[in-house]
Write an enzyme that holds these catalytic residues in place. Structure first.
Site, PDB file in Angstrom:
ATOM      1  N   TYR A 110      18.946  35.543 -86.615  1.00 25.12           N
ATOM      2  CA  TYR A 110      20.073  36.306 -86.071  1.00 25.12           C
ATOM      3  C   TYR A 110      19.607  37.641 -85.487  1.00 25.12           C
ATOM      4  O   TYR A 110      20.007  38.025 -84.387  1.00 25.12           O
ATOM      5  CB  TYR A 110      21.098  36.536 -87.178  1.00 25.12           C
ATOM      6  CG  TYR A 110      22.339  37.264 -86.737  1.00 25.12           C
ATOM      7  CD1 TYR A 110      23.328  36.619 -86.003  1.00 25.12           C
ATOM      8  CD2 TYR A 110      22.538  38.603 -87.077  1.00 25.12           C
ATOM      9  CE1 TYR A 110      24.480  37.276 -85.610  1.00 25.12           C
ATOM     10  CE2 TYR A 110      23.685  39.278 -86.677  1.00 25.12           C
ATOM     11  CZ  TYR A 110      24.646  38.615 -85.953  1.00 25.12           C
ATOM     12  OH  TYR A 110      25.782  39.276 -85.551  1.00 25.12           O
TER      13      TYR A 110
ATOM     14  N   SER B 133      24.495  43.572 -82.088  1.00 28.76           N
ATOM     15  CA  SER B 133      24.749  43.851 -83.499  1.00 28.76           C
ATOM     16  C   SER B 133      23.805  44.956 -83.963  1.00 28.76           C
ATOM     17  O   SER B 133      22.716  45.138 -83.400  1.00 28.76           O
ATOM     18  CB  SER B 133      24.516  42.593 -84.344  1.00 28.76           C
ATOM     19  OG  SER B 133      24.539  42.903 -85.729  1.00 28.76           O
TER      20      SER B 133
END
Length: 360
Positions: free
Chosen positions: A210, A197
């Site tokens: 995350y 990501s």
């Protein structure tokens, strides 16, 4: 791949150098000019490489693609696209009877196999890998797509339960599935597609769990790529920015935050100002909403390119040019400036909060 890239870089450099020579900017140091032109030429060369090197693998028939996290989002859409292209898709899901999974099954051919696969459970991973072995077909690509996101401050929750939950799926699940598939991938000289990501390069507050895992996915990909040199296996990393999937479902995010807040020791909750801080966080969802993209086809096409192209990129960064520049700039700016920008944003939120905008 490197030599093919040079095929475009060298002519680009020669052409750019000749252009510079004709201009004769005597007021600049020649060494600096050559370095600058080399960077420009490399960029132009890479552009032409990407533009013209579109060769694909010879056949897509009788090849298996294993995808994790196909309940919704990227995995679900990718499974559908690959099935239409003629691959045998093994779609790992948590809920085989879910609505989106059932719709996927109905839209696809009998080549698609829905497999119960929780990447945190070794027995389920091994069961899927064993079924692939028994099929007699090569495992051409593994797509490590399964992932979860939690958005809370670093010290919320009971002990390290939040960290453990995110790391179990986003990191240990990726490593577990990859290790289980390696014997088959070595045999097929296939592909490993890891979904990281943009958050792995640009840490954001309240998303520490995350961001840490996605940064680790990127590092894991780099390690794999270098350790597997000479095996024929290609390792590709996908780095999407924010796209509208279940991972940015704000109703679920808010419920998840409230649950973790209630599990947090009272002294920590009070140090944040109690439930008013929770409301302040929920109000910040608008920021993410403003930069979230609706269409996911850019990400899906990047995954497909990694699977079918003979010479795929090492990284596919799925975002706008402005986002790409922002991520690059943020990763090179002094940390003191980034901290200042965060402080300004927080101060604005808290000021609005203190005047009662988000209070009862």
């Amino acid at each position: 791949m490197f030599y093919r890239l040079l095929k475009y870089v060298i002519p680009s450099f020669i052409g750019t150098y000749i252009l510079w020579y004709l201009m004769k900017p005597e007021w600049l140091n020649q060494f600096c000019i050559i370095c600058f032109l080399l960077i420009i030429s490399w960029t132009i060369g890479y552009y032409f490489y990407d533009l013209f090197e579109q060769k694909t693998i010879d056949s897509m028939m009788n090849k298996i693609i294993l995808i994790t996290g196909c309940d919704t989002g990227f995995g679900n859409r990718l499974a559908y696209r690959l099935d239409r292209m003629g691959f045998h898709v093994y779609a790992g899901v948590l809920f085989p009877l879910g609505d989106d999974v059932q719709q996927l099954q109905q839209k696809c051919s009998n080549r698609l196999k829905i497999m119960r696969m929780d990447v945190t459970k070794p027995e389920e991973v091994n069961n899927v890998v064993e079924q692939i072995k028994q099929s007699g077909m090569p495992l051409w690509a593994l797509v490590n797509n399964a992932g979860i996101g939690i958005s809370v401050p670093f010290d919320w929750g009971n002990d390290i339960d939040v960290y453990r939950k995110v790391f179990d799926v986003n990191i240990f699940g990726v490593v577990r599935v990859t290790k289980s598939c390696m014997p088959l991938l070595r045999r097929s000289r296939g592909r490993i597609i890891n979904v990281a990501s943009a958050a792995g390069r640009m840490p954001a507050q309240w998303m520490g769990h995350y961001c840490m895992t996605k940064h680790n996915v990127r590092i894991f990909s780099d390690i794999l790529r270098r350790e597997l040199i000479g095996t024929g296996i290609k390792v590709i990393t996908i780095e999407p920015s924010f796209f509208r999937t279940q991972i940015v479902n704000f109703d679920l995010i808010d419920k998840q935050r409230a649950k973790i807040f209630n599990e947090t020791p009272d002294d920590i909750r009070q140090s944040y100002g109690g439930e008013k801080y929770l409301k302040c966080m929920n109000a910040s969802n608008q920021l993410i909403m403003n930069i979230t993209h609706d269409g996911i086809d850019q990400v899906i096409q990047a995954m497909i390119n990694g699977i079918i192209r003979k010479y795929p990129k090492i990284y596919y960064r799925c975002c706008t040019n402005m986002e790409l520049f922002t991520i690059w700039a943020a990763s090179h700016l002094p940390e003191i400036l980034l901290d200042s920008f965060t402080h300004i944003y927080n101060d604005r939120l808290y000021r609005q909060f203190k005047i009662g905008k988000y209070s009862d």
